[in-house]
Motif scaffolding. Structure first.
Motif: not given
Length: 138
Positions: A65-72, A46-63
């Motif tokens: 951000d978690a691995l590098d605090s400078r990313r957003d 649902r979250r990925a769909h609401s952002l207009g991206i795939t679940p994989s793309a959303w998960f990669r972005a979250v991952l």
């Protein structure tokens, strides 16, 4: 690039399977399997769909951000999703108008236009219509 534990060095994929990721070109050829509950899976979908991206793309972005605090990346994706989107018909019309504008510019620069003042007036009208349709390119 993400690698699973114990995986060999990455193999080179055909160019069409490579995607631009972040600021560099990375090949997305490794998988990470994560078990989640049905509720978590549905929430991610649902979250990925609401952002207009795939679940994989959303998960990669979250991952990332978690691995590098400078990313957003998650905030960037959310900001992009909050901007209104053009309908496909309007997007096609804007694209066609952009091409007309490019052709008008080329004719004006070459001096091949019969009436330069009329050409400038038509170009201004095309640019105005593009702006009204939401085209933000220049």
């Amino acid at each position: 690039m993400l690698c699973t534990a114990g995986s060999e060095s990455p193999t080179t994929l055909p160019k069409e399977t490579q995607r631009v990721v972040g600021d560099a070109r990375d090949t997305l050829d490794k998988h990470i399997d994560v078990r989640v509950s049905r509720a978590e899976h549905e929430a991610v979908r649902r979250r990925a769909h609401s952002l207009g991206i795939t679940p994989s793309a959303w998960f990669r972005a979250v991952l990332r951000d978690a691995l590098d605090s400078r990313r957003d990346e998650v905030r960037s994706i959310t900001a992009q999703a909050s901007q209104p989107r053009q309908s496909p018909l309007v997007a096609e019309a804007v694209g066609q108008l952009r091409r007309v504008g490019v052709n008008l510019n080329q004719a004006l620069r070459r001096g091949s236009a019969v009436d330069g003042d009329l050409l400038l007036e038509v170009k201004a009208s095309v640019d105005s219509l593009r702006r009204e349709l939401g085209d933000t390119t220049r």
